[in-house]
Structures are given as C-alpha cells and as structure tokens.
Design a protein around this motif. Structure first.
Motif, PDB file in Angstrom:
ATOM      1  N   ASP A  26      22.368  53.590  50.984  1.00  0.00           N
ATOM      2  CA  ASP A  26      21.503  52.682  51.750  1.00  0.00           C
ATOM      3  C   ASP A  26      20.037  53.109  51.649  1.00  0.00           C
ATOM      4  O   ASP A  26      19.144  52.265  51.536  1.00  0.00           O
ATOM      5  CB  ASP A  26      21.932  52.644  53.226  1.00  0.00           C
ATOM      6  N   ILE A  27      19.790  54.412  51.670  1.00  0.00           N
ATOM      7  CA  ILE A  27      18.423  54.926  51.541  1.00  0.00           C
ATOM      8  C   ILE A  27      17.858  54.575  50.170  1.00  0.00           C
ATOM      9  O   ILE A  27      16.719  54.123  50.048  1.00  0.00           O
ATOM     10  CB  ILE A  27      18.374  56.453  51.805  1.00  0.00           C
ATOM     11  N   ALA A  28      18.677  54.763  49.137  1.00  0.00           N
ATOM     12  CA  ALA A  28      18.224  54.452  47.774  1.00  0.00           C
ATOM     13  C   ALA A  28      17.918  52.958  47.638  1.00  0.00           C
ATOM     14  O   ALA A  28      16.904  52.571  47.031  1.00  0.00           O
ATOM     15  CB  ALA A  28      19.277  54.874  46.758  1.00  0.00           C
ATOM     16  N   LYS A  29      18.774  52.126  48.222  1.00  0.00           N
ATOM     17  CA  LYS A  29      18.556  50.673  48.173  1.00  0.00           C
ATOM     18  C   LYS A  29      17.266  50.313  48.907  1.00  0.00           C
ATOM     19  O   LYS A  29      16.470  49.502  48.431  1.00  0.00           O
ATOM     20  CB  LYS A  29      19.759  49.959  48.807  1.00  0.00           C
ATOM     21  N   ASN A  30      17.057  50.933  50.066  1.00  0.00           N
ATOM     22  CA  ASN A  30      15.846  50.692  50.843  1.00  0.00           C
ATOM     23  C   ASN A  30      14.609  51.064  50.036  1.00  0.00           C
ATOM     24  O   ASN A  30      13.626  50.327  50.024  1.00  0.00           O
ATOM     25  CB  ASN A  30      15.907  51.505  52.141  1.00  0.00           C
ATOM     26  N   HIS A  31      14.660  52.202  49.356  1.00  0.00           N
ATOM     27  CA  HIS A  31      13.522  52.634  48.537  1.00  0.00           C
ATOM     28  C   HIS A  31      13.240  51.632  47.419  1.00  0.00           C
ATOM     29  O   HIS A  31      12.080  51.345  47.122  1.00  0.00           O
ATOM     30  CB  HIS A  31      13.772  54.021  47.935  1.00  0.00           C
ATOM     31  N   GLN A  32      14.301  51.117  46.811  1.00  0.00           N
ATOM     32  CA  GLN A  32      14.138  50.160  45.709  1.00  0.00           C
ATOM     33  C   GLN A  32      13.475  48.873  46.202  1.00  0.00           C
ATOM     34  O   GLN A  32      12.530  48.369  45.589  1.00  0.00           O
ATOM     35  CB  GLN A  32      15.507  49.854  45.079  1.00  0.00           C
ATOM     36  N   VAL A  33      13.958  48.339  47.313  1.00  0.00           N
ATOM     37  CA  VAL A  33      13.396  47.106  47.868  1.00  0.00           C
ATOM     38  C   VAL A  33      11.960  47.346  48.328  1.00  0.00           C
ATOM     39  O   VAL A  33      11.068  46.521  48.099  1.00  0.00           O
ATOM     40  CB  VAL A  33      14.271  46.576  49.033  1.00  0.00           C
ATOM     41  N   ARG A  34      11.719  48.506  48.934  1.00  0.00           N
ATOM     42  CA  ARG A  34      10.376  48.837  49.400  1.00  0.00           C
ATOM     43  C   ARG A  34       9.401  48.919  48.225  1.00  0.00           C
ATOM     44  O   ARG A  34       8.260  48.490  48.322  1.00  0.00           O
ATOM     45  CB  ARG A  34      10.398  50.169  50.163  1.00  0.00           C
ATOM     46  N   LYS A  35       9.870  49.458  47.125  1.00  0.00           N
ATOM     47  CA  LYS A  35       9.043  49.555  45.918  1.00  0.00           C
ATOM     48  C   LYS A  35       8.636  48.151  45.442  1.00  0.00           C
ATOM     49  O   LYS A  35       7.477  47.918  45.087  1.00  0.00           O
ATOM     50  CB  LYS A  35       9.823  50.293  44.827  1.00  0.00           C
ATOM     51  N   GLN A  36       9.582  47.218  45.457  1.00  0.00           N
ATOM     52  CA  GLN A  36       9.284  45.844  45.048  1.00  0.00           C
ATOM     53  C   GLN A  36       8.248  45.210  45.979  1.00  0.00           C
ATOM     54  O   GLN A  36       7.314  44.551  45.520  1.00  0.00           O
ATOM     55  CB  GLN A  36      10.564  45.004  45.037  1.00  0.00           C
ATOM     56  N   LEU A  91       7.280  45.723  55.042  1.00  0.00           N
ATOM     57  CA  LEU A  91       7.134  47.145  54.716  1.00  0.00           C
ATOM     58  C   LEU A  91       7.266  47.998  55.980  1.00  0.00           C
ATOM     59  O   LEU A  91       7.927  49.044  55.969  1.00  0.00           O
ATOM     60  CB  LEU A  91       5.795  47.409  54.022  1.00  0.00           C
ATOM     61  N   ARG A  92       6.660  47.543  57.070  1.00  0.00           N
ATOM     62  CA  ARG A  92       6.766  48.278  58.343  1.00  0.00           C
ATOM     63  C   ARG A  92       8.217  48.321  58.823  1.00  0.00           C
ATOM     64  O   ARG A  92       8.707  49.354  59.272  1.00  0.00           O
ATOM     65  CB  ARG A  92       5.900  47.626  59.419  1.00  0.00           C
ATOM     66  N   ARG A  93       8.885  47.166  58.729  1.00  0.00           N
ATOM     67  CA  ARG A  93      10.291  47.091  59.145  1.00  0.00           C
ATOM     68  C   ARG A  93      11.148  48.035  58.306  1.00  0.00           C
ATOM     69  O   ARG A  93      11.993  48.764  58.830  1.00  0.00           O
ATOM     70  CB  ARG A  93      10.795  45.650  59.005  1.00  0.00           C
ATOM     71  N   MET A  94      10.894  48.035  57.002  1.00  0.00           N
ATOM     72  CA  MET A  94      11.680  48.895  56.107  1.00  0.00           C
ATOM     73  C   MET A  94      11.406  50.377  56.384  1.00  0.00           C
ATOM     74  O   MET A  94      12.312  51.196  56.274  1.00  0.00           O
ATOM     75  CB  MET A  94      11.379  48.551  54.655  1.00  0.00           C
ATOM     76  N   ASP A  95      10.171  50.698  56.740  1.00  0.00           N
ATOM     77  CA  ASP A  95       9.846  52.085  57.088  1.00  0.00           C
ATOM     78  C   ASP A  95      10.642  52.526  58.314  1.00  0.00           C
ATOM     79  O   ASP A  95      11.149  53.647  58.369  1.00  0.00           O
ATOM     80  CB  ASP A  95       8.345  52.255  57.334  1.00  0.00           C
ATOM     81  N   GLY A  96      10.742  51.629  59.292  1.00  0.00           N
ATOM     82  CA  GLY A  96      11.533  51.933  60.488  1.00  0.00           C
ATOM     83  C   GLY A  96      13.003  52.119  60.162  1.00  0.00           C
ATOM     84  O   GLY A  96      13.657  53.052  60.649  1.00  0.00           O
ATOM     85  N   THR A  97      13.525  51.234  59.301  1.00  0.00           N
ATOM     86  CA  THR A  97      14.919  51.337  58.878  1.00  0.00           C
ATOM     87  C   THR A  97      15.147  52.643  58.132  1.00  0.00           C
ATOM     88  O   THR A  97      16.134  53.345  58.366  1.00  0.00           O
ATOM     89  CB  THR A  97      15.296  50.143  57.970  1.00  0.00           C
ATOM     90  N   LEU A  98      14.226  52.982  57.251  1.00  0.00           N
ATOM     91  CA  LEU A  98      14.339  54.216  56.463  1.00  0.00           C
ATOM     92  C   LEU A  98      14.325  55.443  57.371  1.00  0.00           C
ATOM     93  O   LEU A  98      15.111  56.374  57.179  1.00  0.00           O
ATOM     94  CB  LEU A  98      13.206  54.292  55.443  1.00  0.00           C
ATOM     95  N   LYS A  99      13.465  55.418  58.364  1.00  0.00           N
ATOM     96  CA  LYS A  99      13.399  56.550  59.300  1.00  0.00           C
ATOM     97  C   LYS A  99      14.746  56.714  60.009  1.00  0.00           C
ATOM     98  O   LYS A  99      15.255  57.827  60.130  1.00  0.00           O
ATOM     99  CB  LYS A  99      12.274  56.328  60.316  1.00  0.00           C
ATOM    100  N   GLY A 100      15.319  55.591  60.449  1.00  0.00           N
ATOM    101  CA  GLY A 100      16.626  55.640  61.105  1.00  0.00           C
ATOM    102  C   GLY A 100      17.714  56.150  60.175  1.00  0.00           C
ATOM    103  O   GLY A 100      18.558  56.967  60.574  1.00  0.00           O
ATOM    104  N   LEU A 101      17.695  55.711  58.925  1.00  0.00           N
ATOM    105  CA  LEU A 101      18.696  56.164  57.959  1.00  0.00           C
ATOM    106  C   LEU A 101      18.550  57.661  57.679  1.00  0.00           C
ATOM    107  O   LEU A 101      19.557  58.374  57.554  1.00  0.00           O
ATOM    108  CB  LEU A 101      18.569  55.378  56.649  1.00  0.00           C
ATOM    109  N   GLU A 102      17.318  58.125  57.583  1.00  0.00           N
ATOM    110  CA  GLU A 102      17.104  59.557  57.332  1.00  0.00           C
ATOM    111  C   GLU A 102      17.581  60.393  58.528  1.00  0.00           C
ATOM    112  O   GLU A 102      18.135  61.475  58.337  1.00  0.00           O
ATOM    113  CB  GLU A 102      15.637  59.824  57.010  1.00  0.00           C
ATOM    114  N   GLU A 103      17.388  59.873  59.745  1.00  0.00           N
ATOM    115  CA  GLU A 103      17.890  60.579  60.923  1.00  0.00           C
ATOM    116  C   GLU A 103      19.417  60.625  60.906  1.00  0.00           C
ATOM    117  O   GLU A 103      20.022  61.655  61.217  1.00  0.00           O
ATOM    118  CB  GLU A 103      17.385  59.910  62.202  1.00  0.00           C
ATOM    119  N   GLN A 104      20.052  59.500  60.524  1.00  0.00           N
ATOM    120  CA  GLN A 104      21.515  59.460  60.414  1.00  0.00           C
ATOM    121  C   GLN A 104      21.993  60.455  59.359  1.00  0.00           C
ATOM    122  O   GLN A 104      22.997  61.151  59.547  1.00  0.00           O
ATOM    123  CB  GLN A 104      21.985  58.060  60.029  1.00  0.00           C
ATOM    124  N   GLN A 105      21.259  60.501  58.238  1.00  0.00           N
ATOM    125  CA  GLN A 105      21.627  61.409  57.150  1.00  0.00           C
ATOM    126  C   GLN A 105      21.577  62.858  57.627  1.00  0.00           C
ATOM    127  O   GLN A 105      22.503  63.636  57.376  1.00  0.00           O
ATOM    128  CB  GLN A 105      20.682  61.212  55.957  1.00  0.00           C
TER     129      GLN A 105
END
Length: 129
Positions: A26-36, A91-105
C-alpha cells in the motif's frame, strides 16, 4: 516436535508478516500515485506561468480529444487554478494516508519483533529441558 504454544506463535508471526507485506504494498502504491500527482502539479504550474505571460487578447486553445477548441484566457486560467487546487488537496490527503500507513508499518514491525522474542524464549527454554 513443536508445542502448541510455539505453533501458535509461528502462526501469529506469519499473519503479522503478511499484514506487514500488505502495508508495504500500500505504501509503494501510494508513492507511485503521489509521484504522478507531483508530475501533474508541476505541469499545471508551468501552464499557469505560460498563461500569465499572455496578453488578454491572445488566443488560447484547449485540446479536447483530437480537436483544439478556442478558450477564453480567463476561463483557461480558472481551469488551471482549479486543477492545481485539486492536485494540491490530493497530495495533502495522500501525505496523511502515507503517514498513517507508515505508523501501521512501524506498529507491525514492533509486534513481529515481540512475537519473535517470545518464540525465541519458548524455543530456548525447550532446548534446555
């Protein structure tokens, strides 16, 4: 031969490892979409700067499918500004999602470490007997 407690911990370890792998995907997917989105943001900012260079009576065309359609400069500016606003919000929303995923990780890594430690204690205790 492993005891039921050891088997249970091994199963827990496997489940947590699978959950960790899913989070990593999920983190990798988030990074890919964020890059786009980042690329689109940069492109739209470049378009906005180009539009600012134009005089008010300049002709502006918008590509719709295979056709170029004449567009009002003010309308083009408004559309680009809306796109930039939307992309920035995403981008802001994805940053929040990424932060949550990293905390879960990180939490999963801690759980796995604790299970591994309990498993080692059980196995070393069994080896002594």
């Amino acid at each position: 031969m492993s005891t039921p407690a050891v088997r249970d911990l091994q199963q827990q370890l496997e489940n947590q490892a699978n959950a960790l792998n899913k989070i990593r995907k999920d983190i990798a997917k988030n990074h890919q979409v964020r890059k786009q989105y980042t690329i689109q943001h940069g492109e739209n900012e470049m378009v906005q700067k180009e539009l600012e260079l134009l005089s008010e009576d300049a002709n502006v065309y918008k590509l719709i499918g295979p056709v170029l359609v004449k567009q009002d400069l003010a309308e083009a500016n408004a559309n680009v500004a809306k796109r930039i606003e939307y992309i920035t919000a995403e981008l802001r929303r994805m940053d929040g999602t990424l932060k949550g995923l990293e905390e879960q990780q990180n939490a999963k890594k801690e759980e796995i470490l604790k299970i591994q430690q309990r498993l080692q204690v059980l196995q070393s205790g069994k080896a002594k007997t």
